[in-house]
Structures are given as C-alpha cells and as structure tokens.
Design an enzyme around this catalytic site. Structure first.
Site, PDB file in Angstrom:
ATOM      1  N   GLN A 299       0.831  -1.204   0.000  1.00  0.00           N
ATOM      2  CA  GLN A 299       0.000   0.000   0.000  1.00  0.00           C
ATOM      3  C   GLN A 299       0.867   1.256   0.000  1.00  0.00           C
ATOM      4  O   GLN A 299       1.938   1.283   0.598  1.00  0.00           O
ATOM      5  CB  GLN A 299      -0.898  -0.027   1.235  1.00  0.00           C
ATOM      6  CG  GLN A 299      -2.010   0.993   1.241  1.00  0.00           C
ATOM      7  CD  GLN A 299      -3.023   0.717   2.335  1.00  0.00           C
ATOM      8  OE1 GLN A 299      -3.261  -0.430   2.687  1.00  0.00           O
ATOM      9  NE2 GLN A 299      -3.624   1.757   2.879  1.00  0.00           N
TER      10      GLN A 299
ATOM     11  N   SER B 142       3.439  -7.128   1.805  1.00  0.00           N
ATOM     12  CA  SER B 142       2.173  -6.926   2.503  1.00  0.00           C
ATOM     13  C   SER B 142       1.001  -7.349   1.613  1.00  0.00           C
ATOM     14  O   SER B 142       0.915  -8.505   1.215  1.00  0.00           O
ATOM     15  CB  SER B 142       2.049  -5.477   2.975  1.00  0.00           C
ATOM     16  OG  SER B 142       0.981  -5.319   3.878  1.00  0.00           O
ATOM     17  N   LEU B 143       0.098  -6.427   1.248  1.00  0.00           N
ATOM     18  CA  LEU B 143      -1.058  -6.830   0.436  1.00  0.00           C
ATOM     19  C   LEU B 143      -0.629  -7.412  -0.903  1.00  0.00           C
ATOM     20  O   LEU B 143      -1.360  -8.196  -1.520  1.00  0.00           O
ATOM     21  CB  LEU B 143      -2.012  -5.656   0.227  1.00  0.00           C
ATOM     22  CG  LEU B 143      -1.567  -4.549  -0.740  1.00  0.00           C
ATOM     23  CD1 LEU B 143      -2.102  -4.811  -2.142  1.00  0.00           C
ATOM     24  CD2 LEU B 143      -2.035  -3.191  -0.272  1.00  0.00           C
TER      25      LEU B 143
ATOM     26  N   ARG C  78      -9.727  -7.719   4.172  1.00  0.00           N
ATOM     27  CA  ARG C  78      -8.518  -7.399   4.931  1.00  0.00           C
ATOM     28  C   ARG C  78      -8.408  -5.892   5.154  1.00  0.00           C
ATOM     29  O   ARG C  78      -8.092  -5.430   6.244  1.00  0.00           O
ATOM     30  CB  ARG C  78      -7.299  -7.920   4.179  1.00  0.00           C
ATOM     31  CG  ARG C  78      -5.933  -7.654   4.808  1.00  0.00           C
ATOM     32  CD  ARG C  78      -4.869  -8.236   3.882  1.00  0.00           C
ATOM     33  NE  ARG C  78      -3.515  -8.152   4.419  1.00  0.00           N
ATOM     34  CZ  ARG C  78      -2.645  -7.187   4.182  1.00  0.00           C
ATOM     35  NH1 ARG C  78      -3.020  -6.149   3.422  1.00  0.00           N
ATOM     36  NH2 ARG C  78      -1.421  -7.228   4.685  1.00  0.00           N
TER      37      ARG C  78
ATOM     38  N   HIS D  85       0.906  -4.109  10.673  1.00  0.00           N
ATOM     39  CA  HIS D  85       1.976  -5.069  10.958  1.00  0.00           C
ATOM     40  C   HIS D  85       2.498  -4.932  12.387  1.00  0.00           C
ATOM     41  O   HIS D  85       3.696  -4.917  12.634  1.00  0.00           O
ATOM     42  CB  HIS D  85       3.105  -4.952   9.923  1.00  0.00           C
ATOM     43  CG  HIS D  85       2.635  -5.226   8.535  1.00  0.00           C
ATOM     44  ND1 HIS D  85       2.236  -6.480   8.128  1.00  0.00           N
ATOM     45  CD2 HIS D  85       2.457  -4.401   7.471  1.00  0.00           C
ATOM     46  CE1 HIS D  85       1.846  -6.418   6.863  1.00  0.00           C
ATOM     47  NE2 HIS D  85       1.959  -5.165   6.441  1.00  0.00           N
TER      48      HIS D  85
ATOM     49  N   GLN E 257       0.521 -12.399   8.960  1.00  0.00           N
ATOM     50  CA  GLN E 257       1.151 -11.289   8.240  1.00  0.00           C
ATOM     51  C   GLN E 257       0.604  -9.929   8.676  1.00  0.00           C
ATOM     52  O   GLN E 257       1.318  -8.927   8.670  1.00  0.00           O
ATOM     53  CB  GLN E 257       0.955 -11.487   6.732  1.00  0.00           C
ATOM     54  CG  GLN E 257       1.721 -10.528   5.854  1.00  0.00           C
ATOM     55  CD  GLN E 257       0.864 -10.022   4.721  1.00  0.00           C
ATOM     56  OE1 GLN E 257      -0.185  -9.420   4.945  1.00  0.00           O
ATOM     57  NE2 GLN E 257       1.303 -10.278   3.508  1.00  0.00           N
TER      58      GLN E 257
END
Length: 316
Positions: free
Chosen positions: A11, A90-91, A115, A196, A245
């Site tokens: 992101q 991440s994503l 999410r 995170h 994650q």
C-alpha cells in the site's frame, strides 16, 4: 538469465489513473477489472482511474491495487512470460499467491477487500502511526525498541530503511530516540493504522476465519512469505501465514536476499511506481529490475523477455 521473479508492492503506491492504459489496450486486463467490479459490487474502473477520496482509504486501496496487479500480470503471462517464483510486500502477497495459483484471482480480490476493512477498523482512526527509519542498521533499531512498549518494527525494506509501527505517542517517542541514537532521518507515514503490529491481532483472527472459508491449493509457482522470508511450495501453511502477516513484521529485505541466494537475477516489479526496484538496488546492484507500471513499460518488458502470442494479450 537464471531465474525470473514477479514482485508486487504494498500500500502507498496507488495513484489515480493507474491501469487505465491497460484497460484501454487489453481485453484481458479489462476482464480482470470487470470481474473485480462484479465480485465486490463496486465500479473498480472509477475507483482506480478517476480522482476520488476512496483510493487512499485502506478499505478500498488494497482491493484496487490487487486488481491492478492481476490485470497487468494477466497481460504478461498471456504473452508467455511466467515467473519462476513470486513475492509481494504486505497486500502484494495476495497477488503473488493468485499468480502462483494458490488462490483464485477473485478470491484474492475479495480477501484483500475484507482485509482492508478489518485493518482500517482495528483501532480508532488516528491512534496508530507508522514511521520510516533511514540510515540505521536493523540491529541498532531493534536495540532501541527492545524496552519500549507500544512500538514495533513493521517492515524490513532494505539496508538502511526500516518502518516502525504502533500507537502514535510510542512511535513519535521512538522516532526521537532513534534520531538520537544515530538514525539519519525519520519520516512519519501518511497512514492512520499501526499496520503489521500486535495491535492488529483481532483483525488477524477475523481474517483467518475468512481464510478458512476460502479454497487454497498447492502453488504451481513457489512464493516467498513475508512472515518468515521462506519459500512456500504447499498449501498447508498459507492460511496461517496470511493471518499472521497482518500483525507480524514484513521481512522484505530477507525475502529478496533469499531469492538472490536461490539464483534469481531478474525481477519484474508489477504495479505502480518503482519502490521495490529502489529497495533491490540498495541490496544488490547486479540484479536486473524491470518496472511494469504503464502499458509502454509492459511492451518493453515483453520484448526484452521474449513475449509471444501477441493476439492473446492485445485488445481484439
């Protein structure tokens, strides 16, 4: 070329208009945007292509980016360009999993939409923060944070660049302490959540329930998980890793070190911008990194990597 990797950023790379040129030029790319619109019940073309306030809101950003990544990737793979391994920050890991055929594309898009909502609503808006720490070794950052409550390492991006996360007061105090301990610079990031970090453990549990309702297959192409920076080749750990994650640090630097050690020398960064290329160059200047942000860049990469089946990837 020894091995080829597809990489997907996290992101923050989103920008209005992203993917519009792919949508114009490729029926395959259009199909991904249309499928995403159908599965989410929203117009993904207006979200991604037009100026709007939603694109920078986590609950929309994540689905928009994964839709973009999969549309761009479908063009590349139709041209005969396929990776030996994948990874996403991440994503971006959801795009990597879809390209690896561990999850279906529509499920990847649906999951990151869920999410994004869970992460955005995990803590009161503005109570969390993230901060980039520049010019300081990982061990030194870890030492400064060791006895502090409410602040954690979120991302190991590349040598000399980490991101910390947690409650806003704790992050701001830690940033000051890190500058005093030798950090060249600290930069507060434009996010409202402590992503995170253990503060998102409830969101992780909710997402895990969603993941256990989603079909998962053994990946056809290995991928590297953010959580451990290890190669994953079977379906068994996927759900647990994706849930972890959300509240664990992203070990991106370690993931790239693992790829390079395993013989990957050519990387294609698919998405928007060149963030991951910058990280890689700080890690190893001998690797080749191709960006695929625009249609023109995609054509250039396809030419360099031996594209074929032009009728399949061009618009009818």
């Amino acid at each position: 070329m020894n091995k080829l990797a597809f990489l997907y950023p996290g992101q923050g790379v989103q920008t209005p208009g992203m993917g519009a040129d792919f949508y114009r030029n490729s029926a395959l790319a259009r199909a991904v945007f249309d499928e995403a619109s159908a599965v989410l019940g929203m117009d993904m073309t207006s979200l991604c292509f037009e100026n709007n306030d939603r694109l920078d809101q986590t609950e929309y950003t994540q689905a928009a980016l994964v839709t973009l990544y999969l549309a761009q990737t479908r063009v590349l793979t139709a041209a005969g360009i396929r990776p030996d391994i994948t990874a996403g920050l991440s994503l971006g890991e959801y795009a990597a999993l879809a390209v690896s055929h561990a999850i279906r594309e529509v499920d990847a898009i649906r999951l990151v939409r869920r999410r994004g909502i869970l992460m955005q609503n995990a803590v009161p808006d503005g109570s969390g923060a993230m901060c980039a720490v520049l010019g300081m070794k990982e061990a030194a950052v870890e030492e400064v944070l060791a006895d502090r409550e409410g602040v954690f390492i979120a991302n190991y991006n590349c040598p000399g660049q980490l991101v910390i996360t947690g409650t806003r007061p704790a992050v701001e105090e830690a940033a000051e302490a890190l500058r005093g301990a030798g950090a060249r610079r600290t930069v507060m990031l434009n996010v409202s959540g402590p992503f995170h970090s253990p503060l998102l453990v409830n969101a992780a549990r909710e997402l895990e329930r969603e993941l256990f309702q989603t079909p998962i297959s053994d990946p056809d192409i290995p991928y590297i998980t953010n959580v451990t920076a290890e190669v994953v080749t079977t379906k068994e750990p996927v759900r647990t890793l994706l849930a972890q994650q959300i509240c664990a640090p992203v070990r991106w630097m370690q993931s790239m070190q693992r790829m390079i050690a395993d013989g990957v020398d050519t990387f294609v960064e698919i998405g928007a911008g060149k963030t991951l290329a910058g990280f890689l160059r700080k890690l190893d200047r001998n690797v080749t990194v191709y960006p695929v942000t625009t249609w023109e860049e995609a054509q250039d990469v396809m030419a360099k990597l031996g594209a074929e089946n032009e009728k399949l990837w061009r618009s009818a």
